[in-house]
Design a protein around this motif. Structure first.
Motif, PDB file in Angstrom:
ATOM      1  N   ASP A 235       4.082 -17.790  -4.017  1.00 26.94           N
ATOM      2  CA  ASP A 235       3.398 -17.853  -2.725  1.00 26.94           C
ATOM      3  C   ASP A 235       2.602 -16.548  -2.521  1.00 26.94           C
ATOM      4  OD1 ASP A 235       2.504 -18.145  -0.139  1.00 26.94           O
ATOM      5  OD2 ASP A 235       4.490 -18.256   0.765  1.00 26.94           O
ATOM      6  N   MET A 236       1.396 -16.508  -3.075  1.00 20.62           N
ATOM      7  CA  MET A 236       0.600 -15.286  -3.020  1.00 20.62           C
ATOM      8  C   MET A 236       0.354 -14.837  -1.582  1.00 20.62           C
ATOM      9  SD  MET A 236      -2.267 -15.657  -6.036  1.00 20.62           S
ATOM     10  CE  MET A 236      -2.995 -17.213  -5.469  1.00 20.62           C
ATOM     11  N   ALA A 237      -0.098 -15.745  -0.744  1.00 18.91           N
ATOM     12  CA  ALA A 237      -0.426 -15.382   0.640  1.00 18.91           C
ATOM     13  C   ALA A 237       0.825 -14.968   1.411  1.00 18.91           C
ATOM     14  CB  ALA A 237      -1.119 -16.547   1.340  1.00 18.91           C
ATOM     15  N   GLY A 238       1.936 -15.648   1.184  1.00 16.16           N
ATOM     16  CA  GLY A 238       3.169 -15.329   1.892  1.00 16.16           C
ATOM     17  C   GLY A 238       3.672 -13.928   1.562  1.00 16.16           C
ATOM     18  N   VAL A 239       3.653 -13.571   0.279  1.00 12.77           N
ATOM     19  CA  VAL A 239       4.099 -12.243  -0.144  1.00 12.77           C
ATOM     20  C   VAL A 239       3.156 -11.177   0.402  1.00 12.77           C
ATOM     21  CG1 VAL A 239       4.500 -10.731  -2.141  1.00 12.77           C
ATOM     22  CG2 VAL A 239       5.237 -13.121  -2.222  1.00 12.77           C
ATOM     23  N   LEU A 240       1.865 -11.466   0.336  1.00 10.58           N
ATOM     24  CA  LEU A 240       0.860 -10.513   0.834  1.00 10.58           C
ATOM     25  C   LEU A 240       1.022 -10.288   2.337  1.00 10.58           C
ATOM     26  CD1 LEU A 240      -1.422  -9.052  -0.689  1.00 10.58           C
ATOM     27  CD2 LEU A 240      -2.979 -10.796   0.170  1.00 10.58           C
ATOM     28  N   CYS A 241       1.222 -11.354   3.077  1.00  8.33           N
ATOM     29  CA  CYS A 241       1.408 -11.242   4.534  1.00  8.33           C
ATOM     30  C   CYS A 241       2.656 -10.432   4.861  1.00  8.33           C
ATOM     31  CB  CYS A 241       1.510 -12.628   5.169  1.00  8.33           C
ATOM     32  SG  CYS A 241      -0.081 -13.479   5.316  1.00  8.33           S
ATOM     33  N   ALA A 242       3.741 -10.667   4.127  1.00  8.52           N
ATOM     34  CA  ALA A 242       4.982  -9.927   4.377  1.00  8.52           C
ATOM     35  C   ALA A 242       4.774  -8.437   4.133  1.00  8.52           C
ATOM     36  CB  ALA A 242       6.095 -10.464   3.479  1.00  8.52           C
ATOM     37  N   HIS A 243       4.016  -8.118   3.098  1.00 10.31           N
ATOM     38  CA  HIS A 243       3.729  -6.716   2.775  1.00 10.31           C
ATOM     39  C   HIS A 243       2.941  -6.040   3.895  1.00 10.31           C
ATOM     40  CE1 HIS A 243       2.621  -3.196   0.390  1.00 10.31           C
ATOM     41  NE2 HIS A 243       1.374  -3.411   0.771  1.00 10.31           N
ATOM     42  N   VAL A 244       1.865  -6.690   4.341  1.00  9.84           N
ATOM     43  CA  VAL A 244       1.013  -6.097   5.373  1.00  9.84           C
ATOM     44  C   VAL A 244       1.758  -6.055   6.705  1.00  9.84           C
ATOM     45  CG1 VAL A 244      -1.152  -6.313   6.660  1.00  9.84           C
ATOM     46  CG2 VAL A 244      -1.115  -6.814   4.197  1.00  9.84           C
ATOM     47  N   ARG A 245       2.515  -7.103   7.001  1.00 11.93           N
ATOM     48  CA  ARG A 245       3.260  -7.172   8.268  1.00 11.93           C
ATOM     49  C   ARG A 245       4.204  -5.978   8.404  1.00 11.93           C
ATOM     50  NH1 ARG A 245       5.503 -11.902   7.409  1.00 11.93           N
ATOM     51  NH2 ARG A 245       3.661 -13.030   8.147  1.00 11.93           N
ATOM     52  N   ALA A 246       4.795  -5.551   7.298  1.00 13.06           N
ATOM     53  CA  ALA A 246       5.737  -4.428   7.327  1.00 13.06           C
ATOM     54  C   ALA A 246       5.026  -3.096   7.602  1.00 13.06           C
ATOM     55  CB  ALA A 246       6.497  -4.336   6.008  1.00 13.06           C
ATOM     56  N   GLN A 247       3.688  -3.090   7.465  1.00  4.21           N
ATOM     57  CA  GLN A 247       2.919  -1.858   7.696  1.00  4.21           C
ATOM     58  C   GLN A 247       2.348  -1.779   9.102  1.00  4.21           C
ATOM     59  OE1 GLN A 247       0.101  -2.656   4.526  1.00  4.21           O
ATOM     60  NE2 GLN A 247       1.029  -1.063   3.242  1.00  4.21           N
ATOM     61  N   LEU A 248       2.468  -2.859   9.862  1.00  7.98           N
ATOM     62  CA  LEU A 248       1.799  -2.935  11.162  1.00  7.98           C
ATOM     63  C   LEU A 248       2.773  -2.878  12.334  1.00  7.98           C
ATOM     64  CD1 LEU A 248      -0.754  -5.807  10.365  1.00  7.98           C
ATOM     65  CD2 LEU A 248      -1.168  -3.339  10.270  1.00  7.98           C
ATOM     66  N   THR A 249       2.236  -2.503  13.491  1.00 12.40           N
ATOM     67  CA  THR A 249       3.016  -2.511  14.730  1.00 12.40           C
ATOM     68  C   THR A 249       2.679  -3.710  15.596  1.00 12.40           C
ATOM     69  OG1 THR A 249       1.326  -1.213  15.887  1.00 12.40           O
ATOM     70  CG2 THR A 249       3.067   0.023  14.752  1.00 12.40           C
ATOM     71  N   VAL A 250       1.793  -4.575  15.088  1.00  6.35           N
ATOM     72  CA  VAL A 250       1.341  -5.758  15.838  1.00  6.35           C
ATOM     73  C   VAL A 250       1.639  -7.009  15.019  1.00  6.35           C
ATOM     74  CG1 VAL A 250      -0.484  -4.479  17.038  1.00  6.35           C
ATOM     75  CG2 VAL A 250      -0.991  -5.607  14.854  1.00  6.35           C
ATOM     76  N   PRO A 251       1.684  -8.167  15.655  1.00  7.29           N
ATOM     77  CA  PRO A 251       1.923  -9.409  14.903  1.00  7.29           C
ATOM     78  C   PRO A 251       0.834  -9.625  13.842  1.00  7.29           C
ATOM     79  CG  PRO A 251       2.141  -9.787  17.256  1.00  7.29           C
ATOM     80  CD  PRO A 251       1.566  -8.403  17.105  1.00  7.29           C
ATOM     81  N   PHE A 252       1.224 -10.257  12.736  1.00  5.47           N
ATOM     82  CA  PHE A 252       0.262 -10.519  11.645  1.00  5.47           C
ATOM     83  C   PHE A 252       0.472 -11.932  11.135  1.00  5.47           C
ATOM     84  CE2 PHE A 252      -1.199 -10.256   7.191  1.00  5.47           C
ATOM     85  CZ  PHE A 252      -2.481  -9.776   7.416  1.00  5.47           C
TER      86      PHE A 252
END
Length: 199
Positions: free
Chosen positions: A182-199
């Motif tokens: 799941d390329m998009a799922g893994v990528l989203c999880a990675h970016v989400r962990a870097q943000l303070t806002v919903p992603f």
């Protein structure tokens, strides 16, 4: 321009697009060095000289294929002029889009590896592409930082390199897993962990 000239021009453009599509598939299957112009011509239903009329060299065909992909993806990435977190989200969306384009992902992965050789005809293209990809991600992360959306301690320059490396690594894993990663799922999880806002 006469109606007949316009028809001829449209027919030529359609044939050029067909050649690019078959070349993209062939380069993805066999790599640049393993792909044959004669085989591509046969797949397109034209002669070898007919293909050379559109693309005089194998190198010119390869670069046209790469530029065509970038043009299409660039237009899609720029829709609505996203910035910051929205731009990062669009990059994750691109991974989702690529999950439906195995041939293009295969082409990119094979050629990116081959092009590490300085004498490869696409070497300069990939050097430039990676530089601009990282620069674009640095800009998006910087905008997210300025908007207060980036967690403390996340450096835009480092995060950008990580993101591009993750995107390319996920593509290879996706190809080797039979397209189940799941390329998009893994990528989203990675970016989400870097943000303070919903992603």
């Amino acid at each position: 321009m006469t109606a007949e000239e316009r028809r001829g021009y449209a027919k030529g453009r359609a044939k050029r697009r067909e050649i690019l599509d078959h070349a993209m598939a062939m380069f993805g299957e066999a790599g640049y060095r393993g792909a044959s112009l004669r085989t591509i011509a046969t797949r397109c239903g034209i002669s070898h000289p007919g293909l050379l009329h559109h693309f005089p060299t194998k190198e010119s065909l390869l670069l046209a294929v790469l530029e065509h992909r970038d043009e299409v993806d660039g237009e899609w990435m720029s829709l609505g002029s996203p910035t910051g977190v929205d731009r990062l989200r669009r990059m994750a969306d691109l991974a989702e889009l690529n999950a439906g384009r195995r041939g293009i992902v295969e082409l990119f992965s094979v050629l990116a590896a081959e092009a590490t050789a300085a004498d490869h005809p696409a070497h300069a293209y990939f050097v430039r592409r990676y530089r601009t990809s990282v620069e674009g991600a640095v800009l998006a992360y910087g905008q997210a930082h300025d908007a207060g959306a980036l967690r403390p301690g996340i450096a835009p320059e480092v995060a950008a390199q990580q993101l591009i490396a993750l995107m390319d690594g996920l593509q290879v894993q996706w190809l080797l897993s039979g397209c189940t990663t799941d390329m998009a799922g893994v990528l989203c999880a990675h970016v989400r962990a870097q943000l303070t806002v919903p992603f």
